[in-house]
Design a protein around this motif. Sequence first.
Motif, PDB file in Angstrom:
ATOM      1  N   ASP A 216       0.987  -1.244  -0.067  1.00 15.31           N
ATOM      2  CA  ASP A 216       0.119  -0.044  -0.102  1.00 15.31           C
ATOM      3  C   ASP A 216       0.883   1.141  -0.095  1.00 15.31           C
ATOM      4  N   GLY A 217       2.092   0.946  -0.371  1.00 16.33           N
ATOM      5  CA  GLY A 217       2.985   2.083  -0.372  1.00 16.33           C
ATOM      6  C   GLY A 217       3.849   2.182   0.930  1.00 16.33           C
ATOM      7  N   ASP A 218       3.230   1.766   2.068  1.00 13.74           N
ATOM      8  CA  ASP A 218       4.040   1.735   3.212  1.00 13.74           C
ATOM      9  C   ASP A 218       4.476   0.385   3.575  1.00 13.74           C
ATOM     10  N   ARG A 219       3.466  -0.410   3.545  1.00 18.80           N
ATOM     11  CA  ARG A 219       3.700  -1.939   3.905  1.00 18.80           C
ATOM     12  C   ARG A 219       3.426  -2.812   2.803  1.00 18.80           C
ATOM     13  N   ALA A 220       3.961  -3.830   2.750  1.00 18.52           N
ATOM     14  CA  ALA A 220       3.915  -5.029   1.665  1.00 18.52           C
ATOM     15  C   ALA A 220       3.893  -6.379   2.551  1.00 18.52           C
ATOM     16  N   VAL A 221       3.007  -7.147   1.968  1.00 14.51           N
ATOM     17  CA  VAL A 221       2.705  -8.728   2.603  1.00 14.51           C
ATOM     18  C   VAL A 221       2.903  -9.441   1.494  1.00 14.51           C
ATOM     19  N   HIS A 222       3.034 -10.767   1.663  1.00 12.39           N
ATOM     20  CA  HIS A 222       2.913 -11.862   0.297  1.00 12.39           C
ATOM     21  C   HIS A 222       1.843 -12.613   0.767  1.00 12.39           C
ATOM     22  N   LEU A 223       1.257 -13.155  -0.588  1.00 14.86           N
ATOM     23  CA  LEU A 223       0.094 -14.059  -0.691  1.00 14.86           C
ATOM     24  C   LEU A 223       0.594 -15.510  -0.911  1.00 14.86           C
ATOM     25  N   TYR A 224       1.718 -15.994  -0.395  1.00 11.25           N
ATOM     26  CA  TYR A 224       2.374 -17.331  -1.013  1.00 11.25           C
ATOM     27  C   TYR A 224       2.773 -17.192  -2.302  1.00 11.25           C
ATOM     28  N   GLU A 225       3.269 -18.622  -2.429  1.00 14.92           N
ATOM     29  CA  GLU A 225       3.832 -18.737  -3.990  1.00 14.92           C
ATOM     30  C   GLU A 225       2.908 -19.456  -4.867  1.00 14.92           C
ATOM     31  N   ARG A 226       3.536 -19.431  -6.249  1.00 15.56           N
ATOM     32  CA  ARG A 226       2.952 -20.018  -7.219  1.00 15.56           C
ATOM     33  C   ARG A 226       4.071 -20.690  -7.984  1.00 15.56           C
ATOM     34  N   ASP A 227       3.707 -21.867  -8.519  1.00 17.76           N
ATOM     35  CA  ASP A 227       4.812 -22.767  -9.226  1.00 17.76           C
ATOM     36  C   ASP A 227       4.230 -22.655 -10.566  1.00 17.76           C
ATOM     37  N   CYS A 228       4.983 -22.155 -11.569  1.00 16.26           N
ATOM     38  CA  CYS A 228       4.543 -21.710 -12.805  1.00 16.26           C
ATOM     39  C   CYS A 228       5.646 -22.634 -13.757  1.00 16.26           C
ATOM     40  N   SER A 229       5.864 -23.781 -13.367  1.00 16.00           N
ATOM     41  CA  SER A 229       7.285 -24.400 -14.172  1.00 16.00           C
ATOM     42  C   SER A 229       6.624 -24.935 -15.331  1.00 16.00           C
ATOM     43  N   LEU A 230       5.271 -25.237 -15.477  1.00 18.82           N
ATOM     44  CA  LEU A 230       4.757 -25.835 -16.807  1.00 18.82           C
ATOM     45  C   LEU A 230       4.680 -24.868 -17.770  1.00 18.82           C
ATOM     46  N   GLN A 231       5.583 -24.732 -19.003  1.00 18.63           N
ATOM     47  CA  GLN A 231       5.705 -23.705 -19.639  1.00 18.63           C
ATOM     48  C   GLN A 231       6.000 -24.249 -21.188  1.00 18.63           C
ATOM     49  N   ARG A 232       5.666 -23.692 -22.084  1.00 19.14           N
ATOM     50  CA  ARG A 232       5.931 -23.869 -23.652  1.00 19.14           C
ATOM     51  C   ARG A 232       6.502 -22.559 -24.158  1.00 19.14           C
ATOM     52  N   ARG A 233       7.571 -22.548 -24.798  1.00 21.21           N
ATOM     53  CA  ARG A 233       8.359 -21.296 -25.362  1.00 21.21           C
ATOM     54  C   ARG A 233       8.396 -20.446 -24.212  1.00 21.21           C
ATOM     55  N   HIS A 234       8.999 -20.697 -23.146  1.00 23.31           N
ATOM     56  CA  HIS A 234       8.993 -19.872 -21.656  1.00 23.31           C
ATOM     57  C   HIS A 234       7.687 -19.002 -21.477  1.00 23.31           C
ATOM     58  N   GLN A 235       6.548 -19.512 -21.811  1.00 25.87           N
ATOM     59  CA  GLN A 235       5.236 -19.252 -21.362  1.00 25.87           C
ATOM     60  C   GLN A 235       4.468 -20.091 -20.621  1.00 25.87           C
ATOM     61  N   LYS A 236       3.780 -19.661 -19.654  1.00 28.16           N
ATOM     62  CA  LYS A 236       3.001 -20.567 -18.800  1.00 28.16           C
ATOM     63  C   LYS A 236       1.976 -21.311 -19.348  1.00 28.16           C
ATOM     64  N   VAL A 237       1.502 -22.478 -18.934  1.00 29.59           N
ATOM     65  CA  VAL A 237       0.587 -23.235 -19.387  1.00 29.59           C
ATOM     66  C   VAL A 237      -0.311 -23.675 -18.258  1.00 29.59           C
ATOM     67  N   ILE A 238       0.437 -24.243 -17.067  1.00 29.50           N
ATOM     68  CA  ILE A 238      -0.585 -24.582 -15.968  1.00 29.50           C
ATOM     69  C   ILE A 238       0.449 -23.746 -14.853  1.00 29.50           C
ATOM     70  N   GLU A 239      -0.591 -23.351 -13.935  1.00 25.70           N
ATOM     71  CA  GLU A 239       0.019 -22.612 -12.672  1.00 25.70           C
ATOM     72  C   GLU A 239      -0.599 -23.296 -11.478  1.00 25.70           C
ATOM     73  N   GLU A 240      -0.115 -23.324 -10.512  1.00 30.15           N
ATOM     74  CA  GLU A 240      -0.426 -23.826  -9.007  1.00 30.15           C
ATOM     75  C   GLU A 240       0.100 -23.019  -7.714  1.00 30.15           C
ATOM     76  N   ALA A 241      -0.712 -23.298  -6.778  1.00 25.36           N
ATOM     77  CA  ALA A 241      -0.480 -22.774  -5.611  1.00 25.36           C
ATOM     78  C   ALA A 241      -0.811 -23.768  -4.701  1.00 25.36           C
ATOM     79  N   PRO A 242      -0.032 -23.758  -3.385  1.00 26.26           N
ATOM     80  CA  PRO A 242       1.264 -23.576  -3.296  1.00 26.26           C
ATOM     81  C   PRO A 242       2.443 -24.387  -4.018  1.00 26.26           C
ATOM     82  N   ALA A 243       3.547 -24.269  -4.325  1.00 30.01           N
ATOM     83  CA  ALA A 243       4.536 -25.028  -5.052  1.00 30.01           C
ATOM     84  C   ALA A 243       4.602 -26.200  -4.398  1.00 30.01           C
TER      85      ALA A 243
END
Length: 660
Positions: A216-243
């Motif tokens: 929000d400009g002052d604080r920052a949080v994270h909302l967990y990770e996503r695994d986007c390893s399934l790619q073709r031509r360096h582009q994502k096809v399937i993504e999931e969370a958590p990793a």
Amino acid sequence: MFRRILIANRGEIACRIIDTARRLGVETVAVYSDTDRAARHVEMADRAVHIGGSAPGESYLRADAIIRAALDTGAQAIHPGYGFLSENPDFVEAVEAAGLVFIGPSAGAIRAMGLKDAAKRLMERAGVPVVPGYHGDDQDGGRLLERAGKIGFPVLIKAVAGGGGKGMRRVDRAADFAEALASARAEAAGAFGNDAVLVEKFIEKPRHIEVQVFGDGDRAVHLYERDCSLQRRHQKVIEEAPAPGMTEDMRAAMGDAAVRAARAIGYSGAGTVEFIVDAAGGLSADRFWFMEMNTRLQVEHPVSEAITGIDLVEWQLRVAAGEPLPARQQDISCTGHAIEARLYAEDVPKGFLPATGTLKHLRFPDGVRADTGVRQGDVISPFYDPMIAKIITHGATRELALAKLSAALARTEVAGTVTNLAFLGRLVREDDFATGNVDTGLIDRRLDALCAQDAASDVDIAAAAVLAAGLDAPPAPARGFALWEPMAQSVTLCDGACPITARLRHEGAERLVVTVTRAAGAAQAAPPEAGPQDPIAFHWRASGWVGPDGAALRGRRIGDAVVVFSREAREFALVDPLAVAGGEGGSGDLVEAPMPGLVKAIFAGPGQAVSTGDRLALLEAMKMEHTLRAARDGTVAEVFVAAGDQVEAGAALIRLEETP
Ligand code: ADP
Ligand code: ADP
Ligand code: MG
């Protein structure tokens, strides 16, 4: 909160933003190009403004027209979605100069992360681990090669302004460096107007794991990770969370690094910090490195929403409207597992070639989140991203989420364009993916198996025949008849080039038996046996036919084709009855001209044995050529005409008789 916002985007993301805005009582203004006049996002929005031609440069990239539309409609803020103007700091400044709010980070934050080399230098200073490599200003080819040698091959050359996998080249040997550099530069200059590159260590067996952040400009949080390893031509096809396989240690380290990255630039809004992870020896807290930060909402944001229960677009609107971050880090928890598959109009075996077409049929399964910007009847045009939808499932465990996704893909129905649906279905059943053993090379390694199309099964063909014959309606008793007349009929279909005849016979009102006969001699990759196959029985259950494998018959007749949705959509052409010679009973033995025309060729002579679907004659009529085919097996008894003859409609051309 805003009273009214304008959405400077199209397709599924525009629709997605409208959904949340509506829930929050915020009015929406859509913008649209010529081709998008009747698009779904235009229909959904409260108001819509036409901003220009179909090419993005004439509409969705026109900052001036978009800002004008916002001012004219009394919108207070602009949401850029992703792609288009979402990461353009000049646009942010122009929006703010017009007295409007940009729903996203500041121009300064976007600039700081806009170029990969500068971003990496900034991250190094903030104590975030970056991919080892050279990201300085020196662009001399010889010296870049020297650096590559020091880093150690293989290396990756990357356009500093890159995105969407463009301007990237892997180099395995010093001898190949100069050529790869030249082609990366050329691609980068064309795509981004900037040919500067950086050189990175190429991580073997890498995983792409990114962290969703929010500030929000002052604080920052994270909302967990996503695994986007399934790619073709360096582009994502399937993504999931958590990793898959993520440890608490590594999550803490990655989350901390991502939040540090966001704080380093006073980040406001939704962002993603992308890391590359060396997964050769499993996940380890000291083997992840910063790649880049995307200063916008990400295509795959729904999986993070599913595991946290947070609506990221709502957070974007609230923070842009001046509210502080809606939650503290300790209030954000992860429940279960979510997976997203991107359904594209693309030809997978042809190297994932984007496709176009009219979506003649489109249905998503109930009870599953499907984010889409199109409806049945809409066109996938060549102007924009060919994504049809994102299908997202959530379950208590990865296994359950995956099983739901597999079932959801199997129940998704698309016809009218080639899609990657069958590929996605095979991908989610792939062993390594099922066990979570993923890396960015998985799709390439399994490409042959993932593209392998099996021949249509007899059950698929029989199902197509039921649809072609119009027998998919409830059987007689359900329509109120007490007595039921046995009946039989036959239809002719083509599976690619292979003609197929199917005979359908009711055996009682709730049992339908289909016998499929393939024409002999039809060239097929995996030749199914020619001739009649074992009869296939369908049973009526409540509201539809169920085949011998227990699966419901699903499909549709669309124009002159029938599409069966089994494991994948299979299309069969209905053979034009006009083009099929003879028919059942009566004059069945005579092949007649369906219309007046010129006989172009005769393909069979007296005494010759022919099979169902064989070409008998070619007739030219109304400037079109019609092939007349044998409607059944037999032997040619007589030929009444020769090539060059002009014939009347109904003229007898050939007489067939039973093969003695
Ligand atoms: P883009 O801006 O095009 O998204 P990224 O830097 O995010 O570029 O890289 C895109 C993809 O390329 C990554 O998701 C990953 O699959 C692959 N990649 C990037 N850097 C490396 C690297 N150093 N080693 C191996 N693969 C990489
Ligand atoms: P990610 O968000 O994971 O980095 P992409 O790089 O595929 O994924 O996302 C950015 C891309 O989104 C843009 O380059 C563009 O091709 C695509 N895009 C832009 N607008 C839309 C839209 N309305 N629907 C789908 N895709 C879009
Ligand atoms: Mg990236």
